[in-house]
Each structure stands twice: as structure tokens, then as C-alpha cells.
Design an enzyme around this catalytic site. Sequence first.
Site, short mmCIF file in Angstrom:
data_model
loop_
_atom_site.label_atom_id
_atom_site.label_comp_id
_atom_site.label_asym_id
_atom_site.label_seq_id
_atom_site.Cartn_x
_atom_site.Cartn_y
_atom_site.Cartn_z
N ALA A 138 -6.38 36.20 58.21
CA ALA A 138 -5.43 35.17 57.82
C ALA A 138 -4.15 35.44 58.62
O ALA A 138 -3.93 36.57 59.08
CB ALA A 138 -5.16 35.27 56.32
N GLY B 222 -9.57 37.97 56.70
CA GLY B 222 -10.10 36.63 56.49
C GLY B 222 -11.12 36.23 57.55
O GLY B 222 -11.99 35.39 57.29
N GLU C 235 -14.26 37.60 56.34
CA GLU C 235 -14.64 36.83 55.15
C GLU C 235 -15.18 35.46 55.53
O GLU C 235 -16.13 34.96 54.93
CB GLU C 235 -13.43 36.72 54.21
CG GLU C 235 -13.05 38.09 53.64
CD GLU C 235 -11.72 38.06 52.91
OE1 GLU C 235 -10.69 37.84 53.56
OE2 GLU C 235 -11.71 38.27 51.69
N GLU D 123 -6.94 44.55 54.87
CA GLU D 123 -5.86 44.06 54.00
C GLU D 123 -5.09 45.19 53.32
O GLU D 123 -3.88 45.10 53.12
CB GLU D 123 -6.43 43.13 52.92
CG GLU D 123 -6.86 41.76 53.43
CD GLU D 123 -8.31 41.71 53.88
OE1 GLU D 123 -8.91 42.77 54.11
OE2 GLU D 123 -8.83 40.59 54.01
C1 HXC Z 1 -1.03 36.65 62.82
C2 HXC Z 1 -1.91 37.87 64.53
C3 HXC Z 1 -2.93 38.37 63.68
C4 HXC Z 1 -2.95 37.92 62.33
C5 HXC Z 1 -3.20 39.23 65.65
N1 HXC Z 1 -2.11 38.43 65.72
N2 HXC Z 1 -3.72 39.21 64.41
N3 HXC Z 1 -0.97 37.02 64.09
N4 HXC Z 1 -1.97 37.06 61.96
N5 HXC Z 1 -3.89 38.30 61.47
C6 HXC Z 1 -1.27 38.20 66.89
C7 HXC Z 1 -0.39 39.39 67.19
O1 HXC Z 1 0.75 39.37 66.38
C8 HXC Z 1 -0.05 39.14 68.63
O2 HXC Z 1 0.94 38.14 68.72
C9 HXC Z 1 -1.34 38.55 69.18
O3 HXC Z 1 -2.06 38.03 68.06
C10 HXC Z 1 -2.22 39.57 69.87
O4 HXC Z 1 -2.42 40.66 68.99
P1 HXC Z 1 -2.13 42.20 69.38
O5 HXC Z 1 -1.92 42.93 68.12
O6 HXC Z 1 -1.07 42.28 70.42
O7 HXC Z 1 -3.54 42.60 70.04
P2 HXC Z 1 -4.21 44.04 70.11
O8 HXC Z 1 -3.17 45.07 70.41
O9 HXC Z 1 -5.38 43.88 71.03
O10 HXC Z 1 -4.74 44.34 68.64
C11 HXC Z 1 -5.76 43.55 68.07
C12 HXC Z 1 -5.83 43.77 66.52
C13 HXC Z 1 -4.46 43.55 65.91
C14 HXC Z 1 -6.33 45.21 66.25
C15 HXC Z 1 -6.88 42.78 66.00
O11 HXC Z 1 -3.92 42.29 66.38
C16 HXC Z 1 -4.43 43.52 64.42
O12 HXC Z 1 -4.52 44.57 63.78
N6 HXC Z 1 -4.30 42.34 63.82
C17 HXC Z 1 -4.19 42.18 62.40
C18 HXC Z 1 -5.52 42.36 61.74
C19 HXC Z 1 -5.40 42.22 60.23
O13 HXC Z 1 -4.69 43.01 59.57
N7 HXC Z 1 -6.06 41.22 59.65
C20 HXC Z 1 -6.04 40.96 58.23
C21 HXC Z 1 -5.02 39.92 57.97
S1 HXC Z 1 -4.78 39.69 56.24
P3 HXC Z 1 2.22 38.30 69.68
O14 HXC Z 1 3.05 37.12 69.33
O15 HXC Z 1 2.83 39.62 69.38
O16 HXC Z 1 1.61 38.26 71.06
C22 HXC Z 1 -6.01 38.74 55.75
C23 HXC Z 1 -5.93 38.44 54.33
C24 HXC Z 1 -7.11 37.68 53.81
O17 HXC Z 1 -6.87 38.31 56.47
C25 HXC Z 1 -6.89 37.16 52.48
C26 HXC Z 1 -6.09 37.96 51.51
C27 HXC Z 1 -4.66 37.55 51.35
#
Ligand code: HXC
Length: 262
Positions: free
Chosen positions: A70, A113, A116, A136
Site C-alpha cells: 500500500a 498489500g 496480499e 507492515e
Molecule cells: C510508497 C513506495 C513504496 C510504498 C516503494 N516506494 N515502496 N512509495 N509506498 N509501499 C517508493 C520509494 O519511496 C521510492 O520513491 C521508490 O518507490 C523506489 O523505492 P526505493 O526504496 O528507492 O527502492 P529500493 O531501494 O530498491 O527498495 C525497494 C524496497 C523498498 C525494498 C521494496 O522500496 C521498500 O521497503 N518499500 C516499502 C515496502 C513496504 O514496507 N511495504 C508495505 C507497505 S504497508 P522515491 O520518491 O524516493 O524515488 C502495506 C500495508 C497493507 O502494504 C495494509 C495494512 C495497512
Amino acid sequence: LQQSFTSIETEVGDDGVAVLTIDRPQALNALNSKVMQEVVSACLFLDRNHPAARVIIITGAGDKAFAAGADIKEMAAVSYAEAYNTSLLNGWETLRSVRKPLIAAVNGYALGGGCELAMMCDILLASDKAQFGQPEISLGVIPGMGGTQRLTRAVGKSRAMEMILTGARISAQEAVKIGLASRAVPAAELMDEARKVAKRIAEHSTPVVAKAKECVLVAQEQGLNEGLRFEKREFWSCFALDDQKEGMAAFVQKRKPDFKNK
Ligand code: HXC
């Protein structure tokens, strides 16, 4: 179908296969509310109003991510009252009413997400470069799009607990081993493989495919007795379709069936 969408792309082939691509590669296809709205409305449209689409493949644009979760930037400042009052992320559950098979072609990160969403699909095919996880917990939340339920049903309590409580990612190979994905294939072959599976499904009778899908989902949702009763009724009801007559006649006559209800 296509015109009004800005965060997804859709394409329907003449082989019965629709491909829906989440198209925000710059944000690793993070699922913001626009994506949710568009994926859900495209799937409902393809399901109800597009007979030429008989199977739907969902994938992510680019070679890094299926969906990295998400959209954290969109959610960061949300208050409890807003999350509650707007039923934050609940819209995804609408996908449950899609009767045509959904195949997740997981081409990279499927996190939070994203994992999911892949698990909401009926078949999960992975690229060998894919990674799965429910991170999460590191963001101070828990999975909110079905992860605690579907992951547990898919891989069992201990593995689900480990993934959900640590937030650690697993590889595609590991995902196959524990039953989260049905197969992992070389990244370059993922879409071809997904299409192959989809095409094969699309050759069958659409209502019979829908019955089979519904019965398998009942197995995940209900107890054995209810499930067996449900399956039997759906099985019997197949005999009301021409497709049962055609399928069995074709076998006896040693030819390919030509199902009318497609
Ligand atoms: C918003 C995101 C994002 C996310 C990545 N980006 N994941 N933006 N929401 N979930 C954006 C980053 O901010 C970045 O933007 C660009 O995408 C590239 O990501 P990087 O982090 O620079 O890439 P990398 O270093 O290769 O790392 C990849 C990654 C990392 C390991 C996947 O991006 C990451 O950890 N993402 C978050 C994963 C996560 O926690 N997902 C769960 C979300 S919560 P910029 O602008 O900086 O270039 C969820 C909740 C579900 O899903 C329902 C319950 C509430």
C-alpha cells in the site's frame, strides 16, 4: 475500458486473456487509492461486461515490483478516525466478487498489500526474481488487506507468524516451497507462462470454471461439511449446462470439445 485509467493498463486478447498491469513503476507500483479504484473497477468491468475476457492476469509494470505495498506516503498521516470512517483499503475486498479466474504474475517485490493482492488472486505464479513479505510490522501496523488470514491459510501458522512478526522477505523459491506460489519461472518467461495457464483455462466452459473457482474458495472459507455439500450442488448443476453434454460427448467421440458457454 482503457481511456479513463491513469495508474493501470489493460489489454484483452482474442484468446480470452485479459492482462491488467499496475503502472506506477517509479513508486514500485505502490497501491494508492487511485490504483485500488482502477484495479477494482477494471476487474469488475472485465468480469461482468466483457465476455471476451475469460481470465484476468494481474501484474506490475517494470522488472522490479509487482507491488511494493500500500502507498506509505498516502497513509502516513491518516488518523484512526479517518482509517475507520473511510474503511481504509477495504475496497480491495470487492475483488472477491470477481467470478472469472485471477492470476497474479508476480514479477518482483510483492510486499505488504502487494503480497496480499497476489494472495487474493486464484493462482499465484512467480518470477524467480520475485520476493514476498509482510513488512507492515516495521511500519508500526499489521497487514490490513487479508494478509493475516490468507497467508496463514496458504502456508500454515508457524510460517505465517514468522513472516508477519519479523517482516522478513522470502524468495520466490521459498514461496513455492511453502505453497504460497504455485510455481517460479525465469523472469523473462513469466508473462508467457501466465498466458499459457490463462489460455488453457479460457478454453473451458466459463460457467463451469466459475463453479470450480467458487468451490475451491469455499474450501478456504468454510468447514468441510458445508464445503462438500456446496461442491455437490455445484457439481450436479453442471448437468444443466450444454457444456457437460458437449464435454462428455467429445471424450466419447475422441475429439476436442467445443464449449458453447465461453
Ligand atoms: C510508497 C513506495 C513504496 C510504498 C516503494 N516506494 N515502496 N512509495 N509506498 N509501499 C517508493 C520509494 O519511496 C521510492 O520513491 C521508490 O518507490 C523506489 O523505492 P526505493 O526504496 O528507492 O527502492 P529500493 O531501494 O530498491 O527498495 C525497494 C524496497 C523498498 C525494498 C521494496 O522500496 C521498500 O521497503 N518499500 C516499502 C515496502 C513496504 O514496507 N511495504 C508495505 C507497505 S504497508 P522515491 O520518491 O524516493 O524515488 C502495506 C500495508 C497493507 O502494504 C495494509 C495494512 C495497512
